[in-house]
Design an enzyme around this catalytic site. Structure first.
Site, short mmCIF file in Angstrom:
data_model
loop_
_atom_site.label_atom_id
_atom_site.label_comp_id
_atom_site.label_asym_id
_atom_site.label_seq_id
_atom_site.Cartn_x
_atom_site.Cartn_y
_atom_site.Cartn_z
N TRP A 111 0.82 -1.22 0.00
CA TRP A 111 0.00 0.00 0.00
C TRP A 111 0.85 1.26 0.00
O TRP A 111 0.54 2.22 -0.73
CB TRP A 111 -0.99 0.01 1.17
CG TRP A 111 -2.15 -0.92 0.92
CD1 TRP A 111 -2.50 -2.01 1.67
CD2 TRP A 111 -3.10 -0.86 -0.16
NE1 TRP A 111 -3.61 -2.61 1.12
CE2 TRP A 111 -4.00 -1.93 0.01
CE3 TRP A 111 -3.27 -0.01 -1.25
CZ2 TRP A 111 -5.06 -2.18 -0.88
CZ3 TRP A 111 -4.33 -0.25 -2.13
CH2 TRP A 111 -5.20 -1.33 -1.93
N ASP A 183 -1.32 6.76 6.35
CA ASP A 183 -2.40 5.94 5.82
C ASP A 183 -2.77 4.95 6.92
O ASP A 183 -2.04 4.01 7.20
CB ASP A 183 -1.92 5.20 4.57
CG ASP A 183 -2.99 4.26 4.00
OD1 ASP A 183 -4.08 4.17 4.60
OD2 ASP A 183 -2.72 3.62 2.96
N LYS A 207 -12.45 -1.12 6.57
CA LYS A 207 -11.74 -2.15 7.33
C LYS A 207 -12.18 -2.14 8.80
O LYS A 207 -12.59 -3.15 9.33
CB LYS A 207 -10.23 -1.94 7.23
CG LYS A 207 -9.61 -2.57 5.99
CD LYS A 207 -9.40 -1.63 4.87
CE LYS A 207 -8.90 -2.32 3.62
NZ LYS A 207 -8.14 -1.43 2.74
C1 LIG Z 1 -7.46 -1.03 1.67
C2 LIG Z 1 -6.34 -0.09 1.78
C3 LIG Z 1 -6.15 0.98 0.88
C4 LIG Z 1 -7.02 1.17 -0.33
O1 LIG Z 1 -8.29 1.47 0.02
P1 LIG Z 1 -9.44 1.68 -1.09
O2 LIG Z 1 -10.53 2.23 -0.25
O3 LIG Z 1 -9.74 0.35 -1.69
O4 LIG Z 1 -8.93 2.65 -2.08
C5 LIG Z 1 -5.10 1.84 1.08
N1 LIG Z 1 -4.27 1.67 2.12
C6 LIG Z 1 -4.40 0.67 3.00
C7 LIG Z 1 -3.45 0.54 4.14
C8 LIG Z 1 -5.45 -0.23 2.87
O5 LIG Z 1 -5.60 -1.23 3.75
#
Ligand SMILES: *Cc1c(COP(=O)(O)O)cnc(C)c1O
Length: 371
Positions: A111, A183, A207
């Protein structure tokens, strides 16, 4: 506990999906009760105008609850946006570069690598502050960051690779003047964090705190006001803040479900939830480490994710059998990400301790049967 037990007959699936992921059963029950007729309006939340008093109350209460839960100071904006974590990979450089040339990226998994790749479109000079690939089994505690960097971007919890920073503030304290951008898509509200130490925190809801469709951004106000000229309006932090997250139609239903999850967290306290999360990860890693190599977790102990427990079995064949058998036992979402293989149990906020215990029990029985 009683709610979980009584609902277990209907919801017997153990959901270890990486995202979209498990939601608290009690939250879904409230949504079910209110589904056709929200607050005596005679319509569903998703049929309400986002300008209505009822919806305004939902979104403003959600923001207030989030501020309370994370102790977010007044110098920060809380934004509900579109576009997921991926949208933020673009929004961060567009909004936070502020006319500078350089931004630093810490690469600790797929990511953060994707974030840096997207940022290349908007940043002349990407500085890779650290890179732990291709294995990503450890986390760097030293970053190489230039003084003229506009911000440092890192991923708090690498969902695919299964590593998580547990000492981020210690590392970041070496760069006190450079805004830290996190993030937190897969670790948001899983434990207390000191928001004051960050320039910006962002997370897709799907999540830990809600359904897909809403993205939460917490950003220091002094970083706003100087977005790149070409920034699309819906990715513009300054405009989103001025319009209280309703420049255009917000994802009303995901925001509503998220508002219920925030209330659910408040009821038990973030500290309590965090303790349970720790225990879930601890018992699962402990079992894996004690399985005499039948299962193996490759991430170094101090870098292990409490949200995404990644582990391997001895062969691809055995892994396939494991996933198939797991499905028969109503265990969902246990296969690893296609890019890294193996297995992964995502044990976010809404996954009860009891489900982790049941997973371990299944793993024990499987190991006995296949040793
Ligand atoms: C799932 C995830 C993303 C991407 O998220 P989307 O909503 O699918 O764009 C980015 N960073 C992390 C750490 C993630 O777990």
């Amino acid at each position: 506990m009683t709610t979980q037990a009584s609902s277990s007959t209907i919801r017997k699936t153990l959901n270890f999906n990486a995202g979209p992921a498990a939601l608290p059963t009690s939250v879904l029950r409230i949504a079910e009760t209110e589904f056709l007729n929200y607050n005596k309006t005679g319509v569903s939340v998703m049929e309400l105008s986002h300008r209505s008093k009822d919806f305004e109350s939902i979104i403003f209460t959600a923001i207030k609850d989030l501020r309370e839960l994370m102790d977010i100071p007044a110098e920060y904006e809380v934004l509900f946006m579109h576009g997921g974590g991926t949208g933020q990979f673009a929004a961060v450089p567009m909004n936070l570069l502020r006319g500078e040339k350089k931004a630093s990226y810490v690469i600790t998994g797929s990511w953060s690598a994707a974030a840096a790749e997207e940022a290349k479109k908007y940043v002349d000079d990407i500085e890779i502050a650290a890179h732990t690939g291709p294995s990503f089994t450890s986390l760097p505690s030293e970053w190489k960051v230039s003084a003229d960097s506009a911000y440092i971007h890192y991923c708090h919890n690498e969902t695919v690779n299964g590593n998580q920073y547990h000492n981020i503030l210690e590392i970041a304290s070496k760069y006190p003047t450079i805004p830290l951008v996190a993030d937190m898509s897969s670790s948001f509200l899983s434990e207390p964090v000191d928001v004051r130490r960050f320039g910006c925190i962002y997370a897709g809801a799907q999540k830990n705190v809600g359904p897909a469709g809403v993205t939460i951004v917490i950003v220091r106000k002094d970083l706003l006001g100087n977005p790149a000229k070409f920034t699309p309006t819906i990715l513009n932090y300054t405009i989103t803040a001025a319009k209280e997250s309703m420049y255009n139609t917000p994802p009303t239903y995901p925001i509503y479900i998220t508002s219920l999850v925030l209330k659910w967290i408040k009821q038990q306290s973030l500290q309590h939830l965090s303790n349970v999360n720790k225990e879930k990860a601890q018992i699962l890693y402990d079992y894996i480490d004690q399985s005499n190599g039948f299962y193996e977790a490759k991430i170094e102990p101090d870098a292990r994710s409490r949200m995404n427990v990644v582990f391997l079995l001895k062969s691809e064949e055995l892994t396939k059998t494991f996933v198939k058998e797991a499905e028969k036992h109503h265990i969902m979402g246990i296969a690893g990400h296609r890019s890294v293989g193996g297995c992964r149990a995502s044990i976010y906020n809404a996954v009860p301790l009891e489900h982790v215990r049941e997973l371990i029990q299944f793993m024990k029985e499987f190991a006995t049967a296949h040793s």
